[in-house]
Scaffold this motif. Sequence first.
Motif, PDB file in Angstrom:
ATOM      1  N   HIS A 163       0.836  -1.201   0.000  1.00 27.26           N
ATOM      2  CA  HIS A 163       0.000   0.000   0.000  1.00 27.26           C
ATOM      3  C   HIS A 163       0.870   1.249   0.000  1.00 27.26           C
ATOM      4  CE1 HIS A 163      -3.100  -2.818   1.217  1.00 27.26           C
ATOM      5  NE2 HIS A 163      -2.391  -3.138   2.270  1.00 27.26           N
ATOM      6  N   LEU A 164       0.301   2.303  -0.550  1.00 25.05           N
ATOM      7  CA  LEU A 164       0.976   3.600  -0.497  1.00 25.05           C
ATOM      8  C   LEU A 164       0.314   4.450   0.578  1.00 25.05           C
ATOM      9  CD1 LEU A 164       2.877   5.801  -1.747  1.00 25.05           C
ATOM     10  CD2 LEU A 164       0.956   6.417  -3.211  1.00 25.05           C
ATOM     11  N   HIS A 165       1.119   5.025   1.477  1.00 22.90           N
ATOM     12  CA  HIS A 165       0.587   5.982   2.449  1.00 22.90           C
ATOM     13  C   HIS A 165       1.280   7.319   2.216  1.00 22.90           C
ATOM     14  CE1 HIS A 165      -0.852   7.538   6.381  1.00 22.90           C
ATOM     15  NE2 HIS A 165       0.280   8.209   6.333  1.00 22.90           N
ATOM     16  N   THR A 166       0.500   8.348   1.958  1.00 23.74           N
ATOM     17  CA  THR A 166       1.127   9.671   1.822  1.00 23.74           C
ATOM     18  C   THR A 166       0.906  10.440   3.117  1.00 23.74           C
ATOM     19  OG1 THR A 166      -0.868  10.493   0.757  1.00 23.74           O
ATOM     20  CG2 THR A 166       0.935   9.826  -0.679  1.00 23.74           C
ATOM     21  N   GLY A 167       1.951  11.119   3.563  1.00 23.52           N
ATOM     22  CA  GLY A 167       1.913  11.817   4.843  1.00 23.52           C
ATOM     23  C   GLY A 167       1.186  13.151   4.758  1.00 23.52           C
TER      24      GLY A 167
END
Lengths: 424, 154
Positions: A163-167
């Motif tokens: 998964h991609l998590h953007t801050g």
Amino acid sequence: MERPLTRNIHPDRPALNLKEYEMTGGYTALRKVCSGMTPAALQKLVQDSNLKGRGGAGFNTGIKWSLIPMGEEAASPKYLICNADEMEPGTFKDRLLLEGNPHQLIEGMILAAYAIQANISYVFLRWAYHKAADLIRKSIQEAYDAGYLGKDILGSGFHLDMHLHTGVGRYMCGEETALLNALEGKRATPRAKPPFPQISGLFGKPTIVNNVETLCCVPHIVNNGIEWFKGLSYSEDGGTKLYGVSGKVKRPGVWELPMGVTMRELIEEHAGGMKDGVELKGVLPGGASTDFLTTQHLDIKMDYKSVAAAGSRLGTGTMIVMDSGTCPVGFVHNLQHFFAQESCGWCTPCREGLPWVEKLLLSLEKGEGKKEDIELLDMHTQLLGPGSTFCALAPGAMEPLQSALKYFRDDFEKHIEHKKCPYD
Amino acid sequence: MLSVTEKQAIDHEIALVPYKKASVIEALKIVQQHRGWISDESVEEIAAYLEISPAEVDSVATFYNLIFRKPVGRHVILLCDSISCYVMGYPRLHKLLEDKLHIRMGGTTADNRFTLLPNVCLGCCDHAPALMIDKDLYRDVEPALLDDILKKYE
């Protein structure tokens, strides 16, 4: 000179898609591993290659992996996290890898996850890298469609989701335990260690956090072996390194070079030397939280040991050059403003000490400083140093301050004598 | 009330984590994307949906600098104030932008067109000074280029 990590990155061309990546030898390392290499063998290979973490700490990656509980009785799921938060001021190396060849990172992550038998992985990406976010999202989907992610990868029985998590901002997210808190939906404050993330990390499960550049090295080590990887380097640390130079040089930039090139080669050859009219005064060799080096250190090798022996840290390997026209007090004030602002407020020395340091530097810069202020600054470098705070943020902040007070002390004193900034 | 679209997007995030409250940052991002900022009402709505207290949601919302707890203009200018940009001309850009927009750092123009915010390193130090407007990154920003850049945003 070989440049495995950036060979297929051309800033004027779009990043490689899955097909193009495969045509350059992409995913052969994963095929090799899936056709019969054990996780233990992969851990050992990476450990013996002497790949050290490129996020700044410089710990042997294979040893870090080996602290993960393995076997049927290990807690599950385990997590593999790519730290792509890149928020150290002056650092812009991971951006190149993320925007230039996202599949190289994804393959490195799958291999790392295999080595520790993690079934869930995250890319923790800083919010500002919008282009990288789009590319990684697309590339993860391509990898799923090709069977490199998901269930029973290449028939190995291993499965992995990514998964991609953007801050949403905050420097603290780069600290690995604070990053875990952010991924759990909490404030990004650091955690007490032990337990280390390998034992109790994300959601209390065994977790490894590795930097982008570190993970990108892994497929190449698998493909080409330990001796080849060590041979890329001029020093005992394996591999190449992405080095960057910013500040008033003729050609600021980032280059993949053998680990251990000298500071002189970086500044004079690759960055083209100083801009006309200014001279080199100081260098932060590896980001905002590293000690200054000066012209007397130009011939040191930029590897972990040599930079440490000179009194600083290789850090991220992206150096910030301070020129003769820039006031060291103003320069350090800018850094301390950053650290004071980014302190998470969890522990008292950092929360209270850094704003005090910032205020002292501002009054010095404005010509309102007193002689005792320099002594107070000296005192803070001790009080906020290693061992007095909960995490490494404040000690990191003190590195450029203590070395500025050492190398550029006369500049601090002149601000008091002349009651103004001599550089104005 | 959270809209159906907002709820669907939040549900998608909840499905990825072991318990609901772990998706609070994603929920804040989703609601901000739809409404531009996070009001007290939004905090309460998210809290109710994730079954946690509004104080818990707010402690997270106020921690992260890119969650806006006050209304912002139609476009947000993030001016990098970190070290490489400082060396390469940030102080001048800072002053020029404040003068041109007639606002101080942190303010929003009277016509609600721009909000100007300081920001930490944008990760393009080899092309300093840099700024970002919405999702667009501008590098090697010369003061003379500012007018042309601002003109693109209505």
